[in-house]
Write an enzyme that holds these catalytic residues in place. Structure first.
Site, PDB file in Angstrom:
ATOM      1  N   GLU A  36      12.907  38.119  15.548  1.00 12.11           N
ATOM      2  CA  GLU A  36      13.358  36.937  14.780  1.00 12.11           C
ATOM      3  C   GLU A  36      14.399  37.397  13.753  1.00 12.11           C
ATOM      4  OE1 GLU A  36      10.327  35.785  11.948  1.00 12.11           O
ATOM      5  OE2 GLU A  36      10.916  33.677  12.016  1.00 12.11           O
ATOM      6  N   LYS A 117      12.643  27.302  16.254  1.00 17.62           N
ATOM      7  CA  LYS A 117      11.266  27.472  15.761  1.00 17.62           C
ATOM      8  C   LYS A 117      10.672  26.148  15.274  1.00 17.62           C
ATOM      9  CE  LYS A 117       8.845  30.535  12.432  1.00 17.62           C
ATOM     10  NZ  LYS A 117       9.109  31.629  11.488  1.00 17.62           N
ATOM     11  N   CYS A 182       7.831  33.834  15.915  1.00 17.17           N
ATOM     12  CA  CYS A 182       6.889  34.269  14.887  1.00 17.17           C
ATOM     13  C   CYS A 182       5.688  33.346  14.701  1.00 17.17           C
ATOM     14  CB  CYS A 182       7.618  34.512  13.568  1.00 17.17           C
ATOM     15  SG  CYS A 182       6.587  35.503  12.457  1.00 17.17           S
TER      16      CYS A 182
HETATM   17  N1  CDT Z   1       8.299  34.693  10.040  1.00 16.50           N
HETATM   18  C1  CDT Z   1       7.088  34.099  10.103  1.00 16.50           C
HETATM   19  O1  CDT Z   1       6.943  33.030  10.653  1.00 16.50           O
HETATM   20  N2  CDT Z   1       6.086  34.764   9.495  1.00 16.50           N
HETATM   21  C2  CDT Z   1       4.782  34.193   9.416  1.00 16.50           C
HETATM   22  C3  CDT Z   1       4.149  34.502   8.125  1.00 16.50           C
HETATM   23  C4  CDT Z   1       3.237  33.459   7.779  1.00 16.50           C
HETATM   24  S1  CDT Z   1       2.901  33.387   6.126  1.00 16.50           S
HETATM   25  C5  CDT Z   1       1.820  32.128   6.032  1.00 16.50           C
HETATM   26  C6  CDT Z   1       3.848  34.610  10.537  1.00 16.50           C
HETATM   27  O2  CDT Z   1       3.143  33.741  11.029  1.00 16.50           O
HETATM   28  O3  CDT Z   1       3.782  35.771  10.899  1.00 16.50           O
END
Ligand code: CDT
Length: 333
Positions: A36, A117, A182
């Site tokens: 990402e 996303k 992600c």
């Molecule tokens: N980049 C990303 O989506 N990171 C999120 C962090 C979540 S913080 C509540 C993840 O789900 O890994």
């Protein structure tokens, strides 16, 4: 990928990505997934008020394979005959921002699929605690509006596999792919949308904080090490569980390590099988090629037996999933 810093030059990061692609090529790779927001630091952790700096993290317009900031990666992919999928911050023609990934087909010489996303974690405003790790994706991006649309990746399957047609549906054997980004990987709904299209490989790039108590929250306080261990555990749990429940391979690629000299991102990039096993896994939090050769025929047994959706799903019982967003608890007796 290892960390990319706020002051890293785009040229530098691009060179690292091209080097990784070349290294994958020597192993015989046909498809490479990058993380990402691969071309830059994970900038949504910062409150950025200077428009010029914010703009520098985005790619403008729809022509990633033509932009000087990114084109050399696609040119190299074409030269090496390797498909790539890569995440980036997209500034659309109407000015809106999206957290996006694309799939570039080397044989077609162009981007053949785009995903934005859907699940944007975090907050719009920074936390009051000045030491908190922020995740301001809701500030910089709109939720994705392209759905979970599976697509075929042409000319990817080796001849021997292609004969067997790696799909439950009679098709030409070109694998059925899906992209997510992600936080999406934690939501079963997206996986099932892909599962219902017969997906065979799900690609997911990520930047996941190793320690962010204001974001994650835990019932009992954890040390930084425990929190990171848990974050890697949850990452693998969702990749393995959802691959199993949708009888597909999944490939996940982290941006890892200490970004901007301060923010720890987990590693754990891995490739999981339709039976839920990890078949390859990163050993470091630096630039590294994680490689596996996979046989799409392994998707068949799940799709035809335990998770033969056509025979076993009961959609008349699932209506809350698409009709209700939050929780409605049953009344007390
Ligand atoms: N980049 C990303 O989506 N990171 C999120 C962090 C979540 S913080 C509540 C993840 O789900 O890994």
């Amino acid at each position: 990928m290892g960390p990319v810093h706020r002051d890293s030059t785009r040229q530098d990061t691009l060179s690292r990505m091209i080097k990784l692609l070349q290294s994958a090529s020597t192993r015989g790779a046909q498809l490479v997934l990058f993380p990402e927001t691969a071309f830059t630091t994970f900038f949504p952790r910062h409150l950025i008020s200077a428009q010029e700096e914010l703009d520098s993290f985005f790619e403008h317009g729809d022509d990633l394979a033509g932009s000087p900031n990114t084109k050399p990666l696609f040119d190299e992919a074409k030269k090496l005959g390797i498909d790539i999928s890569v995440g980036f911050a997209e500034r659309a023609a109407d000015g809106k921002g999206y957290n996006t990934s694309v799939y570039y087909s080397a044989s077609q010489g162009k981007v053949i699929a785009k995903y934005r996303k859907v699940h944007l974690p975090g907050t719009k405003e920074p936390f009051e605690n000045p030491d908190a790790v922020n995740q301001l994706e809701k500030r910089y991006f709109e939720p994705g509006n392209l759905g979970f649309k599976a697509f075929r990746a042409p000319d990817l399957v080796l001849g021997a596999q292609k004969k067997g047609a790696g799909s439950v549906q009679p098709g030409n054997g070109d694998p059925i792919m899906g992209m997510m980004i992600c936080n999406d990987r934690r939501w079963a709904e997206g996986w099932r949308c892909y599962g219902l299209q017969g997906v065979e490989v799900v690609l997911c790039g990520y930047n996941t904080a190793g320690f962010a108590p204001d974001l994650w929250g835990t019932r009992t306080p954890m040390t930084q090490e425990q929190a990171e261990e848990d974050a890697v555990f949850h990452h693998k749990l969702v990749m393995q569980g959802n691959s199993y429940m949708n009888s597909c391979f999944s490939v996940s690629a982290a941006k890892a390590g200490l970004e901007d000299g301060k923010y720890d991102l987990i590693g754990g990039s891995c490739i999981t099988s339709p039976e839920g096993h990890v078949v390859a896994e990163a050993q470091t939090k630096d630039d590294e090629v994680v490689f596996a050769e996979i046989d799409l025929e392994d998707c068949r047994q799940g799709k035809e037996k335990t998770f033969d959706f056509d025979r076993h799903r009961r959609i008349d019982q699932y209506s809350p999933i698409a009709l209700q967003t939050g929780v409605i608890e049953p009344e007390l007796l």
